[in-house]
Design a protein around this motif. Structure first.
Motif, PDB file in Angstrom:
ATOM      1  N   VAL A  48      -7.429   8.915   7.115  1.00  0.00           N
ATOM      2  CA  VAL A  48      -8.628   9.365   6.401  1.00  0.00           C
ATOM      3  C   VAL A  48      -9.410   8.173   5.874  1.00  0.00           C
ATOM      4  O   VAL A  48     -10.645   8.096   6.026  1.00  0.00           O
ATOM      5  CB  VAL A  48      -8.245  10.313   5.239  1.00  0.00           C
ATOM      6  CG1 VAL A  48      -9.431  10.540   4.305  1.00  0.00           C
ATOM      7  CG2 VAL A  48      -7.754  11.638   5.781  1.00  0.00           C
ATOM      8  N   ARG A  49      -8.725   7.231   5.247  1.00  0.00           N
ATOM      9  CA  ARG A  49      -9.414   6.050   4.710  1.00  0.00           C
ATOM     10  C   ARG A  49     -10.080   5.253   5.826  1.00  0.00           C
ATOM     11  O   ARG A  49     -11.206   4.762   5.660  1.00  0.00           O
ATOM     12  CB  ARG A  49      -8.427   5.174   3.937  1.00  0.00           C
ATOM     13  CG  ARG A  49      -7.982   5.780   2.614  1.00  0.00           C
ATOM     14  CD  ARG A  49      -7.065   4.851   1.859  1.00  0.00           C
ATOM     15  NE  ARG A  49      -5.815   4.641   2.569  1.00  0.00           N
ATOM     16  CZ  ARG A  49      -4.863   3.805   2.182  1.00  0.00           C
ATOM     17  NH1 ARG A  49      -5.042   3.059   1.102  1.00  0.00           N
ATOM     18  NH2 ARG A  49      -3.744   3.675   2.867  1.00  0.00           N
TER      19      ARG A  49
ATOM     20  N   PHE B   6      -3.185   9.974   5.162  1.00  0.00           N
ATOM     21  CA  PHE B   6      -4.051   9.362   4.157  1.00  0.00           C
ATOM     22  C   PHE B   6      -4.675   8.075   4.695  1.00  0.00           C
ATOM     23  O   PHE B   6      -5.862   7.801   4.489  1.00  0.00           O
ATOM     24  CB  PHE B   6      -3.210   9.088   2.902  1.00  0.00           C
ATOM     25  CG  PHE B   6      -3.923   8.358   1.803  1.00  0.00           C
ATOM     26  CD1 PHE B   6      -5.166   8.772   1.347  1.00  0.00           C
ATOM     27  CD2 PHE B   6      -3.332   7.261   1.198  1.00  0.00           C
ATOM     28  CE1 PHE B   6      -5.813   8.103   0.313  1.00  0.00           C
ATOM     29  CE2 PHE B   6      -3.964   6.585   0.169  1.00  0.00           C
ATOM     30  CZ  PHE B   6      -5.214   6.998  -0.265  1.00  0.00           C
ATOM     31  N   THR B   7      -3.876   7.288   5.406  1.00  0.00           N
ATOM     32  CA  THR B   7      -4.377   6.044   5.986  1.00  0.00           C
ATOM     33  C   THR B   7      -5.453   6.326   7.028  1.00  0.00           C
ATOM     34  O   THR B   7      -6.479   5.635   7.087  1.00  0.00           O
ATOM     35  CB  THR B   7      -3.217   5.252   6.618  1.00  0.00           C
ATOM     36  OG1 THR B   7      -2.256   4.950   5.599  1.00  0.00           O
ATOM     37  CG2 THR B   7      -3.707   3.959   7.233  1.00  0.00           C
TER      38      THR B   7
ATOM     39  N   ALA C 237      -9.541  11.534  -1.541  1.00  0.00           N
ATOM     40  CA  ALA C 237     -10.366  10.740  -0.623  1.00  0.00           C
ATOM     41  C   ALA C 237     -11.441  11.613   0.012  1.00  0.00           C
ATOM     42  O   ALA C 237     -12.619  11.231   0.070  1.00  0.00           O
ATOM     43  CB  ALA C 237      -9.480  10.104   0.449  1.00  0.00           C
ATOM     44  N   GLU C 238     -11.056  12.797   0.480  1.00  0.00           N
ATOM     45  CA  GLU C 238     -12.025  13.695   1.115  1.00  0.00           C
ATOM     46  C   GLU C 238     -13.012  14.256   0.093  1.00  0.00           C
ATOM     47  O   GLU C 238     -14.229  14.320   0.352  1.00  0.00           O
ATOM     48  CB  GLU C 238     -11.302  14.847   1.820  1.00  0.00           C
ATOM     49  CG  GLU C 238     -10.393  14.435   2.966  1.00  0.00           C
ATOM     50  CD  GLU C 238     -11.159  13.960   4.201  1.00  0.00           C
ATOM     51  OE1 GLU C 238     -12.398  13.786   4.135  1.00  0.00           O
ATOM     52  OE2 GLU C 238     -10.498  13.761   5.237  1.00  0.00           O
TER      53      GLU C 238
ATOM     54  N   PRO D 263      -3.590  12.172  -2.920  1.00  0.00           N
ATOM     55  CA  PRO D 263      -4.406  11.036  -2.466  1.00  0.00           C
ATOM     56  C   PRO D 263      -5.375  11.405  -1.351  1.00  0.00           C
ATOM     57  O   PRO D 263      -6.550  11.017  -1.379  1.00  0.00           O
ATOM     58  CB  PRO D 263      -3.355  10.021  -1.994  1.00  0.00           C
ATOM     59  CG  PRO D 263      -2.132  10.350  -2.799  1.00  0.00           C
ATOM     60  CD  PRO D 263      -2.155  11.840  -2.891  1.00  0.00           C
ATOM     61  N   ARG D 264      -4.909  12.148  -0.350  1.00  0.00           N
ATOM     62  CA  ARG D 264      -5.773  12.522   0.773  1.00  0.00           C
ATOM     63  C   ARG D 264      -6.878  13.475   0.321  1.00  0.00           C
ATOM     64  O   ARG D 264      -8.034  13.355   0.736  1.00  0.00           O
ATOM     65  CB  ARG D 264      -4.921  13.155   1.879  1.00  0.00           C
ATOM     66  CG  ARG D 264      -5.711  13.563   3.103  1.00  0.00           C
ATOM     67  CD  ARG D 264      -4.814  13.615   4.345  1.00  0.00           C
ATOM     68  NE  ARG D 264      -3.683  14.504   4.208  1.00  0.00           N
ATOM     69  CZ  ARG D 264      -3.645  15.761   4.677  1.00  0.00           C
ATOM     70  NH1 ARG D 264      -4.725  16.275   5.252  1.00  0.00           N
ATOM     71  NH2 ARG D 264      -2.564  16.490   4.549  1.00  0.00           N
TER      72      ARG D 264
ATOM     73  N   ASP E 137       0.833  -1.204   0.000  1.00  0.00           N
ATOM     74  CA  ASP E 137       0.000   0.000   0.000  1.00  0.00           C
ATOM     75  C   ASP E 137       0.869   1.257   0.000  1.00  0.00           C
ATOM     76  O   ASP E 137       0.584   2.219  -0.715  1.00  0.00           O
ATOM     77  CB  ASP E 137      -0.910  -0.018   1.230  1.00  0.00           C
ATOM     78  CG  ASP E 137      -1.950   1.090   1.200  1.00  0.00           C
ATOM     79  OD1 ASP E 137      -2.731   1.158   0.226  1.00  0.00           O
ATOM     80  OD2 ASP E 137      -1.988   1.889   2.157  1.00  0.00           O
TER      81      ASP E 137
ATOM     82  N   GLY F 152     -13.862  12.915  -2.791  1.00  0.00           N
ATOM     83  CA  GLY F 152     -14.719  11.844  -3.273  1.00  0.00           C
ATOM     84  C   GLY F 152     -15.854  11.560  -2.320  1.00  0.00           C
ATOM     85  O   GLY F 152     -16.980  11.247  -2.735  1.00  0.00           O
ATOM     86  N   ASP F 153     -15.584  11.674  -1.026  1.00  0.00           N
ATOM     87  CA  ASP F 153     -16.623  11.454  -0.022  1.00  0.00           C
ATOM     88  C   ASP F 153     -17.619  12.608   0.008  1.00  0.00           C
ATOM     89  O   ASP F 153     -18.816  12.396   0.169  1.00  0.00           O
ATOM     90  CB  ASP F 153     -15.974  11.288   1.355  1.00  0.00           C
ATOM     91  CG  ASP F 153     -16.985  11.016   2.445  1.00  0.00           C
ATOM     92  OD1 ASP F 153     -17.631   9.945   2.405  1.00  0.00           O
ATOM     93  OD2 ASP F 153     -17.144  11.864   3.342  1.00  0.00           O
TER      94      ASP F 153
ATOM     95  N   LEU G 255     -13.233   7.200   6.946  1.00  0.00           N
ATOM     96  CA  LEU G 255     -14.313   7.123   5.960  1.00  0.00           C
ATOM     97  C   LEU G 255     -14.935   5.732   5.925  1.00  0.00           C
ATOM     98  O   LEU G 255     -16.156   5.590   5.790  1.00  0.00           O
ATOM     99  CB  LEU G 255     -13.784   7.515   4.575  1.00  0.00           C
ATOM    100  CG  LEU G 255     -13.325   8.970   4.423  1.00  0.00           C
ATOM    101  CD1 LEU G 255     -12.763   9.204   3.024  1.00  0.00           C
ATOM    102  CD2 LEU G 255     -14.466   9.938   4.698  1.00  0.00           C
TER     103      LEU G 255
END
Length: 213
Positions: free
Chosen positions: A182-183, A179-180, A136-137, A132-133, A17, A139-140, A186
């Protein structure tokens, strides 16, 4: 043996990852010809707004939001630090968001703006290590909309050889951990194990200071 195998599998998964994350932040070039309805540029890096302005100037989007502008800084002060074309475009095509204080806030601010303007596709312009972070935010916060990452290289920061300098090692590892988190947050929210985080709650986990550029 089972416990050891589980540990080795977990370490391998994290390693894979992390390697995938590193490839994303070091190798992904900005899209050269793609178009979108609008642009959202996140403050916090000196090169971000100029790159976003180039997209707008080249006609690859019709409007731009500068998200996370310090409330104490006037629009003229922001524009005075940019190329003259910024002052021309400000009158027709640039909006200033002053409510966001972190990445979660940027996504919320972008959602409100996109809904008000009816935009369905957005460039997300931020530093390469932050892509990436941010995605993620965003996209949510903006489900159903097309998000086009536009990574910007921070001047003086060589991410391609991140492992050679303590500064870039710390930056890459720190951003991967954020980033991890955040995932994980979510996923917990989607599974009903946690309530959706507010901007103020997330600020303590995912710091992102606003700035004029």
């Amino acid at each position: 043996m089972i416990a050891l195998a589980a540990v080795l599998a977990a370490v391998s998964a994290v390693g894979f990852d992390f390697a995938s994350f590193v490839r994303t932040v070091t190798s992904a070039p900005p899209p050269a010809t793609t178009r979108a309805d609008a642009i959202v540029v996140l403050t916090g890096g000196a090169a971000r707004i100029p790159y976003a302005l180039d997209l707008l100037k080249d006609g690859r989007a019709e409007r731009m939001l500068i998200s996370g502008v310090d409330p104490r800084v006037s629009e003229n002060a922001v524009l005075s630090r940019l190329a003259p074309v910024a002052r021309f475009l400000a009158g027709c095509c640039i909006d200033f968001g002053r409510e966001a204080s972190n990445t979660v806030g940027n996504a919320a601010e972008a959602r409100k703006w996109a809904e008000e303007k009816g935009f369905h596709s957005l460039f997300v312009v931020t530093s390469a290590y932050h892509i990436p972070r941010s995605l993620a935010e965003f996209g949510d916060a903006l489900p159903g909309r097309t998000l086009i990452p536009y990574p910007v290289a921070r001047p003086g920061l060589d991410l391609d050889r991140w492992y050679e300098r303590p500064e870039t090692i710390r930056l890459v590892i720190s951003e991967y951990l954020k980033f991890t988190l955040v995932r994980a947050r979510l996923l917990a929210e989607r599974l009903g194990l946690a309530s959706p985080a507010s901007v103020s709650q997330a600020a303590g986990v995912i710091p992102h200071k606003p700035g004029p550029a």
